[in-house]
Scaffold this motif. Sequence first.
Motif, PDB file in Angstrom:
ATOM      1  N   GLU A  57      15.495  -9.666   9.510  1.00  0.00           N
ATOM      2  CA  GLU A  57      14.893  -9.748   8.892  1.00  0.00           C
ATOM      3  C   GLU A  57      13.845  -8.370   8.208  1.00  0.00           C
ATOM      4  O   GLU A  57      13.607  -7.761   9.260  1.00  0.00           O
ATOM      5  CB  GLU A  57      14.164 -10.818   9.451  1.00  0.00           C
ATOM      6  CG  GLU A  57      13.050 -11.932   8.985  1.00  0.00           C
ATOM      7  CD  GLU A  57      13.505 -12.941   7.815  1.00  0.00           C
ATOM      8  OE1 GLU A  57      12.576 -12.927   6.936  1.00  0.00           O
ATOM      9  OE2 GLU A  57      15.387 -12.635   7.984  1.00  0.00           O
ATOM     10  N   LEU A  58      13.119  -8.352   7.456  1.00  0.00           N
ATOM     11  CA  LEU A  58      12.030  -7.191   7.521  1.00  0.00           C
ATOM     12  C   LEU A  58      10.692  -7.723   6.992  1.00  0.00           C
ATOM     13  O   LEU A  58      11.422  -8.896   5.574  1.00  0.00           O
ATOM     14  CB  LEU A  58      13.403  -6.089   6.572  1.00  0.00           C
ATOM     15  CG  LEU A  58      13.905  -5.491   6.709  1.00  0.00           C
ATOM     16  CD1 LEU A  58      14.484  -4.420   5.706  1.00  0.00           C
ATOM     17  CD2 LEU A  58      14.103  -4.658   7.749  1.00  0.00           C
ATOM     18  N   GLU A  59       9.694  -6.999   7.264  1.00  0.00           N
ATOM     19  CA  GLU A  59       8.478  -7.836   6.471  1.00  0.00           C
ATOM     20  C   GLU A  59       8.723  -6.427   5.397  1.00  0.00           C
ATOM     21  O   GLU A  59       9.053  -5.730   4.888  1.00  0.00           O
ATOM     22  CB  GLU A  59       7.275  -6.835   7.681  1.00  0.00           C
ATOM     23  CG  GLU A  59       6.004  -6.691   6.800  1.00  0.00           C
ATOM     24  CD  GLU A  59       5.485  -5.872   7.631  1.00  0.00           C
ATOM     25  OE1 GLU A  59       3.954  -5.540   7.288  1.00  0.00           O
ATOM     26  OE2 GLU A  59       5.278  -5.790   8.678  1.00  0.00           O
ATOM     27  N   VAL A  60       7.870  -7.644   4.542  1.00  0.00           N
ATOM     28  CA  VAL A  60       8.019  -6.706   2.955  1.00  0.00           C
ATOM     29  C   VAL A  60       6.570  -7.294   2.652  1.00  0.00           C
ATOM     30  O   VAL A  60       5.844  -7.582   3.160  1.00  0.00           O
ATOM     31  CB  VAL A  60       9.108  -7.237   1.451  1.00  0.00           C
ATOM     32  CG1 VAL A  60      10.547  -6.705   2.226  1.00  0.00           C
ATOM     33  CG2 VAL A  60       8.585  -8.802   1.758  1.00  0.00           C
ATOM     34  N   GLY A  61       6.451  -6.761   1.582  1.00  0.00           N
ATOM     35  CA  GLY A  61       5.263  -7.274   0.517  1.00  0.00           C
ATOM     36  C   GLY A  61       4.773  -5.607  -1.187  1.00  0.00           C
ATOM     37  O   GLY A  61       5.586  -4.992  -1.253  1.00  0.00           O
ATOM     38  N   PRO A  62       3.418  -5.554  -1.385  1.00  0.00           N
ATOM     39  CA  PRO A  62       3.438  -4.858  -2.273  1.00  0.00           C
ATOM     40  C   PRO A  62       3.726  -3.533  -2.531  1.00  0.00           C
ATOM     41  O   PRO A  62       3.712  -2.845  -2.841  1.00  0.00           O
ATOM     42  CB  PRO A  62       1.713  -5.376  -2.373  1.00  0.00           C
ATOM     43  CG  PRO A  62       1.152  -6.880  -1.884  1.00  0.00           C
ATOM     44  CD  PRO A  62       2.634  -6.788  -0.342  1.00  0.00           C
ATOM     45  N   SER A  63       3.587  -3.357  -1.284  1.00  0.00           N
ATOM     46  CA  SER A  63       3.949  -1.629  -0.984  1.00  0.00           C
ATOM     47  C   SER A  63       5.295  -1.150  -0.952  1.00  0.00           C
ATOM     48  O   SER A  63       5.334   0.001  -0.539  1.00  0.00           O
ATOM     49  CB  SER A  63       3.176  -1.207   0.500  1.00  0.00           C
ATOM     50  OG  SER A  63       3.066  -2.006   1.790  1.00  0.00           O
ATOM     51  N   VAL A  64       6.068  -2.168  -0.695  1.00  0.00           N
ATOM     52  CA  VAL A  64       7.286  -1.491  -0.811  1.00  0.00           C
ATOM     53  C   VAL A  64       8.667  -2.811  -1.534  1.00  0.00           C
ATOM     54  O   VAL A  64       7.913  -3.589  -2.245  1.00  0.00           O
ATOM     55  CB  VAL A  64       8.087  -1.950   0.617  1.00  0.00           C
ATOM     56  CG1 VAL A  64       7.580  -1.320   1.797  1.00  0.00           C
ATOM     57  CG2 VAL A  64       8.063  -3.604   1.424  1.00  0.00           C
ATOM     58  N   LEU A  65       9.784  -2.131  -2.272  1.00  0.00           N
ATOM     59  CA  LEU A  65      10.733  -2.625  -3.072  1.00  0.00           C
ATOM     60  C   LEU A  65      10.990  -3.845  -1.683  1.00  0.00           C
ATOM     61  O   LEU A  65      11.538  -3.697  -1.000  1.00  0.00           O
ATOM     62  CB  LEU A  65      11.454  -1.412  -2.801  1.00  0.00           C
ATOM     63  CG  LEU A  65      12.690  -2.321  -4.032  1.00  0.00           C
ATOM     64  CD1 LEU A  65      11.829  -1.940  -6.210  1.00  0.00           C
ATOM     65  CD2 LEU A  65      13.480  -1.355  -4.499  1.00  0.00           C
ATOM     66  N   ILE A  66      11.480  -4.710  -2.897  1.00  0.00           N
ATOM     67  CA  ILE A  66      12.331  -5.953  -1.994  1.00  0.00           C
ATOM     68  C   ILE A  66      13.771  -6.246  -1.741  1.00  0.00           C
ATOM     69  O   ILE A  66      14.175  -5.355  -3.604  1.00  0.00           O
ATOM     70  CB  ILE A  66      11.892  -7.529  -2.601  1.00  0.00           C
ATOM     71  CG1 ILE A  66      10.271  -8.128  -2.678  1.00  0.00           C
ATOM     72  CG2 ILE A  66      13.264  -8.315  -1.653  1.00  0.00           C
ATOM     73  CD1 ILE A  66      10.181  -9.213  -3.555  1.00  0.00           C
ATOM     74  N   PRO A  67      14.718  -5.695  -0.683  1.00  0.00           N
ATOM     75  CA  PRO A  67      15.729  -5.005  -0.487  1.00  0.00           C
ATOM     76  C   PRO A  67      16.421  -6.319  -1.153  1.00  0.00           C
ATOM     77  O   PRO A  67      16.435  -7.408  -1.260  1.00  0.00           O
ATOM     78  CB  PRO A  67      15.824  -5.025   0.973  1.00  0.00           C
ATOM     79  CG  PRO A  67      14.610  -4.756   1.860  1.00  0.00           C
ATOM     80  CD  PRO A  67      13.292  -5.446   0.788  1.00  0.00           C
ATOM     81  N   ARG A  68      17.491  -5.297  -2.216  1.00  0.00           N
ATOM     82  CA  ARG A  68      18.518  -6.052  -2.598  1.00  0.00           C
ATOM     83  C   ARG A  68      19.756  -6.346  -1.627  1.00  0.00           C
ATOM     84  O   ARG A  68      19.977  -5.149  -1.221  1.00  0.00           O
ATOM     85  CB  ARG A  68      18.681  -5.805  -3.987  1.00  0.00           C
ATOM     86  CG  ARG A  68      18.055  -5.965  -5.520  1.00  0.00           C
ATOM     87  CD  ARG A  68      16.463  -5.705  -4.779  1.00  0.00           C
ATOM     88  NE  ARG A  68      15.797  -6.127  -6.494  1.00  0.00           N
ATOM     89  CZ  ARG A  68      14.631  -6.089  -6.195  1.00  0.00           C
ATOM     90  NH1 ARG A  68      13.637  -5.698  -5.732  1.00  0.00           N
ATOM     91  NH2 ARG A  68      13.427  -6.483  -7.486  1.00  0.00           N
ATOM     92  N   PRO A  69      20.550  -7.861  -2.133  1.00  0.00           N
ATOM     93  CA  PRO A  69      21.560  -7.274  -1.564  1.00  0.00           C
ATOM     94  C   PRO A  69      22.665  -6.373  -2.304  1.00  0.00           C
ATOM     95  O   PRO A  69      23.805  -5.936  -1.259  1.00  0.00           O
ATOM     96  CB  PRO A  69      22.594  -8.656  -2.715  1.00  0.00           C
ATOM     97  CG  PRO A  69      20.896  -9.502  -3.263  1.00  0.00           C
ATOM     98  CD  PRO A  69      20.400  -9.179  -3.010  1.00  0.00           C
ATOM     99  N   GLU A  70      23.146  -5.905  -3.455  1.00  0.00           N
ATOM    100  CA  GLU A  70      23.658  -5.423  -3.955  1.00  0.00           C
ATOM    101  C   GLU A  70      23.400  -3.105  -2.931  1.00  0.00           C
ATOM    102  O   GLU A  70      24.294  -2.934  -2.717  1.00  0.00           O
ATOM    103  CB  GLU A  70      23.928  -4.307  -5.256  1.00  0.00           C
ATOM    104  CG  GLU A  70      22.387  -4.108  -5.648  1.00  0.00           C
ATOM    105  CD  GLU A  70      21.468  -5.109  -6.171  1.00  0.00           C
ATOM    106  OE1 GLU A  70      20.975  -5.267  -7.423  1.00  0.00           O
ATOM    107  OE2 GLU A  70      21.954  -6.676  -6.005  1.00  0.00           O
TER     108      GLU A  70
END
Length: 241
Positions: A37-50
């Motif tokens: 589980e990773l914190e995400v938000g407007p400053s980072v790219l949302i991790p993709r499955p590929e």
Amino acid sequence: RPLVESERSAMRELIMRRGDGEPVAHLLGSWSFRGHELEVGPSVLIPRPETEELVDIAIEKLGSEGLGAGQRVIDLGTGSGALAIALAVELPELNVLATDTSQNALAVARNNANYHQVTDRMQFVHGSWWQPVAVDEVFDLVVSNPPYIDPKAMDGLEDDVRRFEPPLALFSAPGDVASCYRDLAAGLERHLCPGGWFVAETGVGADTASHEVFLAQPFLQNVELREDLSGHARFVLGQRS
């Protein structure tokens, strides 16, 4: 039970934000990457499955003997820290240096490293690509998921990506989808140890151009463009002679 008014209000706000196109990951405030589980938000790219497959390739190239013991990896343009943290979590003896040109992204990555209790084996430095790396530092593996979308072609992007994810993590130099790959290649001869590997993500529109950048480096061998599980050219990799 029936929801109380504060819960209904919170739900309505989330529904309105999603109705405006905001990504679900931003509404939740976190996203899963390889089960981490990773914190995400407007400053980072949302991790993709590929991108999870890039970690598999990285582990493959580090080798099976004493995996991670005494080895060093650098993640260039770490964003949320997804690649760096996945490697640090899955290889408990690995040391990782992560760079990013965004201080906000580095703050998110540090939070994620702290959450997964790997900060003792990770270092985060601010700067563009190789710029913050000491001239004498060498690594067994280089990983990166650089920006490779031409901003002139952004009309083809999904609306939630174009409007809510950071342009710094998405777009190459205008008209030059290989710009960031040349920046990556520029430091490999100095910082990648002999026999070491680099693995970078690429994608539609940039796959051939990124491959050609690394094919042109005389100090590299075994350069290949590898498909992901969907059959798309997704990863460019090679080995220091």
